[in-house]
Design an enzyme around this catalytic site. Structure first.
Site, PDB file in Angstrom:
ATOM      1  CE  LYS A 116      45.373  34.076  29.850  1.00 54.73           C
ATOM      2  NZ  LYS A 116      46.775  34.091  30.313  1.00 54.73           N
ATOM      3  CD  GLU A 200      39.265  31.845  26.466  1.00 53.51           C
ATOM      4  OE1 GLU A 200      38.747  33.073  26.618  1.00 53.51           O
ATOM      5  OE2 GLU A 200      39.600  31.553  27.734  1.00 53.51           O
ATOM      6  CG  HIS A 235      43.109  41.734  23.639  1.00 54.29           C
ATOM      7  ND1 HIS A 235      41.624  41.108  23.782  1.00 54.29           N
ATOM      8  CD2 HIS A 235      43.511  41.496  22.380  1.00 54.29           C
ATOM      9  CE1 HIS A 235      41.261  40.839  22.413  1.00 54.29           C
ATOM     10  NE2 HIS A 235      42.404  40.848  21.845  1.00 54.29           N
ATOM     11  NE  ARG A 297      49.360  39.934  37.608  1.00 54.70           N
ATOM     12  CZ  ARG A 297      48.460  40.669  37.114  1.00 54.70           C
ATOM     13  NH1 ARG A 297      47.934  41.801  37.915  1.00 54.70           N
ATOM     14  NH2 ARG A 297      48.244  40.564  35.906  1.00 54.70           N
TER      15      ARG A 297
END
Length: 613
Positions: A116, A200, A235, A297
């Site tokens: 990431k 973040e 999440h 994917r």
């Protein structure tokens, strides 16, 4: 076109790929672990290959065995599905090196977007807007704490190699940061073999918007519009829909263009999803939507895109992998209607959504909407894999039509004796904010108990059940259609219930027990018997293992004083961490837990003796 295909996955997605491959005339090969020897995907494939023991790390995550199975079965190509090795660049490269076709993006693209921090840097360089945060190499707890303090709380800790909601923690203040970091790193190491994290800024009114992209080996890249995946619990996506509520044409054009730009930046081939986080405090606006990550994917929620575009994305994957150009150009793609998908999990909302395992004695999801599943009646749901057992996908002319169709299908779902989240999903779909399209990623957490389904069926359903259980018939010596009134006590879902029944006596035979289904929940109803009723669970203070699993942390010692809510042990099961806490202040009178040890469901791990901590 590829002639034979091995699916390096299991369950619902394996069945999904087999379905399209069969339509295209492609021979299919399934793989299976010990736990999946009798699984639906094994029986649906043309051939099946055993690849190892039940734990995924000894079977579905062992690339060498999968490649060997492909060679042994004569398969030309490998489709990885999603999860497991689908985003493992080394596995993709090994597949190609073995002379097999990899149905997915180039290993270099997977590697570029798999971490990431590196992906965000690359997107920023390509001009794609990214969220504020920390992507540095210094992974010391002190540096991460300092960066989090500088960003300002709340912040999100995310595993660099993460995905699917694993290895992610929201932190609301500085004092909670270190514990959240430690937990996140443990889960990341266990799930991905990499405990590095990034930080973040946590958006306070977030919407999760993602765009389906597709590229081919001729250099063409298109998007198939956006999906909204904002309805999440811890999440994990729960309900997805396409298109996104409140998305105007200008914002859609900007976000989809950014997604295509991101895919082109890594020379993308195949199916991929660009995920964005949106600050929806003032609605969806192009300048308040930022890149989060790319999933290299096919996504779990791809059916909603298929529904609104009329395309088969697995067919697209197979054609692109065969060297063909994309089946459609951008101007040939359009949005038709609205689609919503619900993920049906074998889990018990009443027990904190703990996974529910066992045999599906009853399993009927009807035929009013599309159902993608990898199980059937009589199948077993094991503790070794993700507890999602099906996806229900509704398509309508507009959002309300799709929402009502999905809610109706879930309302009628019959699953027994395993518990599912169907009742919770019905409550969620009926919530006023969801019905109005006012969704964000915090809605489920905010509403909490308001979304919990009823503990028992309605009075009307209970009376109907009791009437059926007491209906007179020839064997009982009653005349059919003779009205009767009977007050009785019944067990419904294991709880005694007194019901006053008026029945017209239309049944011929009195059943001993029946299943009552209402609002997505299923209960067993039977006449109450004074003897043989279960006496209950363990005594107060006994902390039991809620399911089979591995103890990854033991935080107390025998004789130690503990406070109510204090974490005692952490259990890893079905790819998730479950912290077990003290029910009251007291002392650890008994400790049977050892870090790294395997435990069975119901085992007494800790016993707390009540008293001052």
């Amino acid at each position: 076109m590829i002639g034979s295909l091995l699916i390096a996955n299991r369950g619902e997605i394996a069945c999904r790929v087999i379905r399209t491959a069969r339509r295209l005339g492609i021979r299919t090969v399934a793989i299976f672990s010990d736990a999946d020897a009798d699984a639906l995907h094994v029986r649906e494939a043309d051939e099946a290959m055993h690849i190892g023991p039940s734990p995924a790390r000894e079977s579905y995550l062992v690339g060498e065995r999968i490649i060997a199975a492909a060679h042994a079965s004569g398969a030309e190509a490998i489709h990885p599905g999603y999860g497991f090795l689908s985003e493992n660049a080394d596995f993709a490269k090994a597949v190609q090196a073995a002379g097999l076709v990899w149905v997915g993006p180039n290993p270099s693209s997977i590697r570029a977007m798999g971490l990431k921090d590196a992906a965000k840097k690359r997107m920023a360089e390509a001009g794609v807007p990214t969220t504020p945060g920390y992507l540095g190499d210094d992974q010391s707890p002190e540096r991460l704490q300092a960066e989090a303090d500088a960003i300002g709380y709340p912040v999100l800790i995310k595993a660099v190699a993460g995905g699917g909601g694993k290895g992610m923690r929201q932190v609301t203040d500085a004092s909670a940061f270190r514990d959240a970091l430690d937990s996140c790193r443990r889960e990341a190491a266990s799930s991905f073999g990499d405990d590095r994290v990034l930080l973040e800024k946590y958006i306070t009114s977030p919407r999760h918007i993602e765009v389906q992209v597709f590229g081919d080996s001729q250099g063409n890249v298109v998007h198939l519009f956006e999906r909204d995946c904002s309805l999440q619990r811890r999440h994990q996506k729960v309900i997805e829909e396409a298109p996104a509520p409140g998305m105007d044409p200008a914002t859609r054009a900007a976000v989809c263009a950014a997604a295509v730009q991101a895919a082109r930046a890594v020379d993308y081939v195949g199916a991929g999803t660009i995920e964005f986080i949106a600050d929806a405090s003032e609605g969806l606006k192009a300048d308040r939507i930022w890149f989060m990550e790319m999933n290299t994917r096919l996504q779990v929620e791809h059916p909603v895109t298929e529904a609104i575009t009329g395309q088969d994305l697995v067919e697209w994957q197979l054609r692109v992998a065969s060297g063909e150009p994309l089946p459609c150009t951008q101007d040939e793609l359009a949005i038709h209607g609205w689609a919503m998908e619900a993920r049906l999990y074998a889990e018990d909302p009443a027990r904190g959504f703990l996974p529910s395992i066992g045999t599906l004695e009853a399993f009927d999801l009807g035929d009013s909407v599309r159902v993608d599943t990898g199980v059937e009646q009589g199948a077993s749901v094991s503790p070794f894999y993700d507890p999602m057992i099906a996806k229900l996908i509704a398509h309508g002319a507009d959002r309300e039509e799709a929402r009502e169709a999905l809610a109706d299908a879930l309302d009628e779902a019959v699953v027994w004796p395993l518990r599912t989240n169907a009742g919770f999903l019905v409550e969620l779909l009926d919530h006023p904010d969801v019905a109005a399209g006012r969704v964000d990623t915090g809605l489920i957490a905010r509403e909490g108990e308001a979304l919990m389904p009823p503990r028992l069926p309605s009075e009307e359903a209970l009376i109907d059940a009791a009437a059926a259980l007491t209906a007179p018939g020839p064997l009982a010596g009653f005349r059919l259609n003779a009205p009767m009134r009977q007050a009785g006590r019944f067990l419904v879902g294991g709880e005694p219930v007194d019901i006053d029944v008026t029945d017209a006596g239309e049944a011929d035979v009195t059943p001993d027990r029946l299943l009552v289904t209402e609002g997505g929940q299923t209960w067993l109803a039977e006449p109450y018997r004074a003897t043989g009723v279960a006496a209950g669970g363990a005594a107060d203070g006994a902390i039991l293992a809620p399911m089979p699993g591995r103890l990854i942390a033991v935080d107390v010692a025998a004789g130690q004083s503990v406070s109510k809510g204090q974490r005692l042990v952490t259990l890893e099961a079905m790819k998730m961490e479950h912290s077990l806490t003290a029910p009251f202040d007291g002392t650890v009178a008994e400790l049977n837990a050892i870090a790294g040890g395997q435990v069975t469901e119901g085992a007494v791990l800790v016993r707390i003796e009540q008293g001052d901590a």
